[in-house]
Each structure stands twice: as structure tokens, then as C-alpha cells.
Design a protein around this motif. Structure first.
Motif, PDB file in Angstrom:
ATOM      1  N   SER A   1      80.038 -15.958   5.997  1.00  0.00           N
ATOM      2  CA  SER A   1      80.583 -15.029   7.005  1.00  0.00           C
ATOM      3  C   SER A   1      81.895 -14.416   6.535  1.00  0.00           C
ATOM      4  O   SER A   1      82.438 -14.807   5.505  1.00  0.00           O
ATOM      5  N   ALA A   2      82.431 -13.535   7.369  1.00  0.00           N
ATOM      6  CA  ALA A   2      83.773 -12.996   7.137  1.00  0.00           C
ATOM      7  C   ALA A   2      84.793 -14.125   7.309  1.00  0.00           C
ATOM      8  O   ALA A   2      84.551 -15.078   8.049  1.00  0.00           O
TER       9      ALA A   2
ATOM     10  N   THR B   1      86.486 -10.545  11.646  1.00  0.00           N
ATOM     11  CA  THR B   1      85.616  -9.666  12.449  1.00  0.00           C
ATOM     12  C   THR B   1      86.365  -9.152  13.686  1.00  0.00           C
ATOM     13  O   THR B   1      86.276  -7.971  14.017  1.00  0.00           O
TER      14      THR B   1
ATOM     15  N   GLU C   1      82.333  -9.234   5.840  1.00  0.00           N
ATOM     16  CA  GLU C   1      81.473 -10.159   5.085  1.00  0.00           C
ATOM     17  C   GLU C   1      81.418  -9.751   3.597  1.00  0.00           C
ATOM     18  O   GLU C   1      81.295 -10.596   2.723  1.00  0.00           O
TER      19      GLU C   1
ATOM     20  N   ARG D   1      77.299 -10.265  17.348  1.00  0.00           N
ATOM     21  CA  ARG D   1      78.352 -11.224  17.009  1.00  0.00           C
ATOM     22  C   ARG D   1      77.771 -12.604  16.711  1.00  0.00           C
ATOM     23  O   ARG D   1      76.813 -13.026  17.346  1.00  0.00           O
ATOM     24  N   GLU D   2      78.369 -13.265  15.784  1.00  0.00           N
ATOM     25  CA  GLU D   2      77.944 -14.603  15.345  1.00  0.00           C
ATOM     26  C   GLU D   2      76.562 -14.576  14.717  1.00  0.00           C
ATOM     27  O   GLU D   2      75.842 -15.563  14.719  1.00  0.00           O
ATOM     28  N   GLY D   3      76.195 -13.417  14.172  1.00  0.00           N
ATOM     29  CA  GLY D   3      74.825 -13.250  13.681  1.00  0.00           C
ATOM     30  C   GLY D   3      74.512 -13.856  12.322  1.00  0.00           C
ATOM     31  O   GLY D   3      73.364 -13.787  11.874  1.00  0.00           O
ATOM     32  N   SER D   4      75.487 -14.461  11.646  1.00  0.00           N
ATOM     33  CA  SER D   4      75.154 -14.977  10.295  1.00  0.00           C
ATOM     34  C   SER D   4      74.182 -16.139  10.321  1.00  0.00           C
ATOM     35  O   SER D   4      73.423 -16.324   9.369  1.00  0.00           O
TER      36      SER D   4
HETATM   37  N1  ASP Z   1      81.525 -12.518  11.186  1.00  0.00           N
HETATM   38  C1  ASP Z   1      80.645 -12.318  12.283  1.00  0.00           C
HETATM   39  C2  ASP Z   1      81.294 -12.742  13.591  1.00  0.00           C
HETATM   40  O1  ASP Z   1      82.390 -13.272  13.571  1.00  0.00           O
HETATM   41  C3  ASP Z   1      79.332 -12.979  12.117  1.00  0.00           C
HETATM   42  C4  ASP Z   1      79.363 -14.485  12.012  1.00  0.00           C
HETATM   43  O2  ASP Z   1      80.382 -15.062  11.663  1.00  0.00           O
HETATM   44  O3  ASP Z   1      78.351 -15.109  12.291  1.00  0.00           O
HETATM   45  O4  ASP Z   1      80.712 -12.536  14.629  1.00  0.00           O
END
Ligand code: ASP
Ligand code: MG
Length: 406
Positions: free
Chosen positions: A37-38, A43, A122, A212-215
Motif C-alpha cells: 500500500s501507500a 492516501t 502506491e 478505500r482500503e482496497g489493497s
Molecule cells: N492506500 C489505500 C488506502 O489507504 C489503499 C489501502 O491501503 O488498502 O485506502
């Protein structure tokens, strides 16, 4: 083949990135795809850049972006030994791409710009980590996931083109696999493939994001399409807990869970795993391990198709909820007709209730506080019901309640 996913917290500092290298070194004999992820809160910071740009505040947007740039350059400098590491050129290219865009005036919608700007988080993070790992002897091959993961143009919540993505993934990973050891060394295609989560691209090469949080979801897509042996998500907790330990210090660690259980927990707001992650794994019976990146020796939680008995009470809280009270306008029962109209309204808005309770002449709906959709639904529903809203609530879900909880 195994797939690993490291989230933003696992690459949020120089020490933590070194720790990722230490973990990966212990898997040097494995065929691995690593999704990263980033870094940290990048993000969120990039979201602020996009907002300023879209408000027409170009200078503010550029200034905020400068902060993100400096942070990444500083991290790279601390990690990399070589001053002329090709990493810097790669970072500069990504910076320039965003800065060019920020110099323009917005002419398309917000979600489009969001994805073009936010995706860089990312790209920067995986660029730095990949070059650092190669210097540190953990040989890996960096991939721009936007060349592989094809999506539609539903920006910020893009849908995956599974057929295209499958072909691309197989071609990329298998062409590397077929090489002899010598040619792999020459091209750098050895052992680990390292790439981004959360982002993809359309057939017109526009960047997209998966929500969001898609990794976690990206990692599950890779695991599914490569028929991986397992997916491991590395987190800053011991594994999955029976409740959020920050809110409930008596929460206990759970060593085994079923996909059924986890998908319900995630849906009701448990922060363990992105809810979309489960289906691609469950469908191919690929176990999911949740392991602790600060202590890789801990066993972690295994989630699989196996039924698990004797679970402790599991408590999940979902914040920012709205309760919508619907009341029949003429005292008639709330039967299947008004209910099916209500569900048509949901379908049109692409929205879902978290909980529905029906009474004789009333319905209660518990909804996420979506900025536009709740008010729109209330307006639509007022054609058949009297509507009242209660905002700022939390939804508490308890599974396997027992008297110890009292
Ligand atoms: N960097 C993105 C986020 O913070 C994706 C992830 O971390 O899953 O939403
Ligand atoms: Mg994350």
C-alpha cells in the motif's frame, strides 16, 4: 505461488520498511507476489491535494503535494545507499505526472481527478521499497499494476475486468517463471514480483482506484487469478481479535475462522479485512493468513472454508450510522408492495441497508451515513412513507452472545 500484502502501517517508516525486508528474506525460496500500500497516511494526504485542486486552489494543492514529495524523498535517502539509484528518476517521473495535472484547471468530475492523483501513493511507496529491497539483496521485480489490473471507468469504486486481468497476470508472472536463472538475473525477474494494491487502469490508460482500503482486495484478486497456495495479510496486530482491543481491552485472539464468519464481521464494520477480499479467496478455497509484521514468529489467524466451532463472543461496532424510521401513511400494513418499491429505490441509488426491521405499519433501516444517498433515499421514500431520520448512531453487532458479556 503465495501472495503477501503489506498495508500502509507496515511501510510507514524507514525501520518498518527494513522490517519488511527482514520478513521477505526468510521467504527467499518461495515464489511470491507482494502487494504494498501507500506509506502510512499518504492516501489521506493525497485526498487533501485533490480537494484543494478541485476547489481551484492550485497553489495550495501544489504546496500540499510538495510535502508528500519531500517525505518520500527523505525516506528514499535514508534507505538507499547509492546516490544515483534509478529510484530517484522513477519518483521524479511520478511527481511530474501529478504536478502537470495540478497545473491544469479541473474540467472533468471529482472522482476522475481523485484517482489520477491518489494512485501515486502506491506507485511511490512500491518504487522506493522495490529499489531498497534490490539493494538489500532481496531481489524483486517491480510491476506497474495499471498494466495488469484492468477496470471499468467507475472512478473511486472501479469494477475489475476479470478476464483481461487474468490473461495479463498469467502472461506477466509466467513469462518470468519460464526464464532460466541466468536470464532472470539479467532482467531482474527473480523470485518476488512486487506491485501496488488499490489501483488499476481503464482501457484508455486512465488510472482508477478500487475504493478505500482496497489493497486487500487487489491481493485477493492476484491470489485468485494465480491459483495461489495462500494469501497472507501482514498487519500490526497479532491476528484477528474478538473485538477491537482499543475499545475492548478484554478482546481475545482467534486462531481459526471461516470465510463465512469473517465476511459477516467485515460487513458489519470490523476493521480486520476489506469485505470484498473474501469472495475471490473463498471461491477458490485459498486460505487467508493474518499475521503480525512486528513479530512474524507469532502464528497469526488462519481463515479458510473449514467450519470453526466454539468461537468466543465477537463484538463489532460500525460508526456513523443513520436510523431511518418509515411509517405507513394510511395505517395499512407494510407488505411486499411497499417493501419491493423500497428495494427498487436502494437499487437505483446503489445503496444497501445494514439492518432492516419490519413492523406492522413501520420499517426501521440502519444505514451508513453516506453524504448524498441517505437524503436522497429519504426523499424517495417519502412518496410512500412518513420518514424520520436519527443521525450520529453506532451499530453494535454481537455474534455468539453469552452471559459472560453481561
Ligand atoms: N492506500 C489505500 C488506502 O489507504 C489503499 C489501502 O491501503 O488498502 O485506502
Ligand atoms: Mg490500509
Amino acid at each position: 505461488m503465495k501472495v503477501f500484502k503489506f498495508g500502509g502501517a507496515s511501510v510507514s517508516s524507514v525501520e518498518r520498511i527494513k522490517n519488511v525486508a527482514a520478513i521477505l528474506r526468510t521467504y527467499s525460496n518461495e515464489r511470491l507476489v507482494v502487494i504494498i500500500s501507500a506509506m502510512g497516511k499518504t492516501t489521506n494526504a493525497l485526498e487533501k491535494v485533490t480537494e484543494a485542486f478541485f476547489r481551484g486552489e492550485k497553489d495550495q494543492a501544489l504546496q500540499l503535494f510538495e510535502g508528500i514529495k519531500q517525505q518520500h524523498l527523505t525516506t528514499a535517502k535514508y534507505l538507499l545507499v547509492e546516490n544515483y539509484n534509478p529510484c530517484y528518476k522513477q519518483l521524479m517521473d511520478f511527481f511530474t505526472e501529478v504536478e502537470w495535472l495540478l497545473h491544469d484547471k479541473p474540467v472533468r468530475n471529482y472522482d476522475y481527478y481523485y484517482d489520477q492523483v491518489v494512485c501515486v501513493g502506491e506507485l511511490l511507496s512500491t518504487g522506493i521499497v522495490s529499489h531498497y529491497l534490490n539493494e538489500a539483496g532481496v531481489k524483486n521485480h517491480w510491476l506497474d499494476v495499471r498494466d495488469i489490473l484492468r477496470t471499468d471507468d467507475n472512478f473511486r469504486d472501479a469494477g475489475v475486468d476479470w478476464a483481461y486481468t487474468e490473461e495479463k497476470i498469467r502472461m506477466t508472472v509466467e513469462s518470468g517463471e519460464k526464464m532460466t536463472d541466468d536470464s532472470r538475473q539479467m532482467t531482474g525477474k527473480r523470485g518476488i514480483y512486487l506491485t501496488q494494491g488499490f489501483i488499476g487502469s481503464t482501457d484508455e490508460n486512465e488510472s482508477t482506484t478500487l475504493g478505500r482500503e482496497g489493497s486487500d482486495y487487489t491481493a485477493a484478486i492476484f491470489a485468485n487469478l494465480l491459483d495461489a497456495e495462500s494469501l497472507t495479510i501482514w498487519k500490526d496486530v497479532e491476528g484477528v481479535m474478538s473485538a477491537d482491543p482499543k475499545q475492548f481491552p478484554e478482546a481475545t485472539f482467534i486462531s481459526d475462522l471461516s470465510f463465512n464468519e469473517v465476511i459477516e464481521m467485515a460487513y458489519y464494520g470490523a476493521q480486520v479485512i476489506h469485505p470484498k477480499t473474501i469472495k475471490p479467496l473463498q471461491n477458490k478455497n485459498i486460505p487467508l493468513h493474518v499475521k503480525c509484521f512486528t513479530d512474524a514468529s507469532l502464528p497469526g489467524t488462519t481463515i479458510s472454508n473449514k467450519k470453526v466451532k466454539h468461537l468466543p463472543p465477537i463484538v463489532v461496532i460500525k460508526e456513523k450510522q443513520v436510523l431511518m424510521h418509515l411509517h405507513s401513511q394510511d395505517f395499512s400494513f407494510v407488505g411486499e408492495k411497499p417493501m419491493s418499491r423500497l428495494y427498487e429505490m436502494f437499487a437505483q441509488l446503489r445503496f444497501r441497508p445494514n439492518l432492516v426491521q419490519t413492523g406492522a405499519i413501520s420499517v426501521q433501516l440502519c444505514l451508513d451515513e453516506h453524504p448524498d444517498k441517505v437524503d436522497q433515499l429519504a426523499a424517495d421514500a417519502s412518496s410512500i412513507f412518513d420518514v424520520e431520520l436519527e443521525r450520529g448512531l453506532s451499530l453494535l453487532k454481537i455474534r455468539y452472545f453469552n452471559n459472560d458479556l453481561l
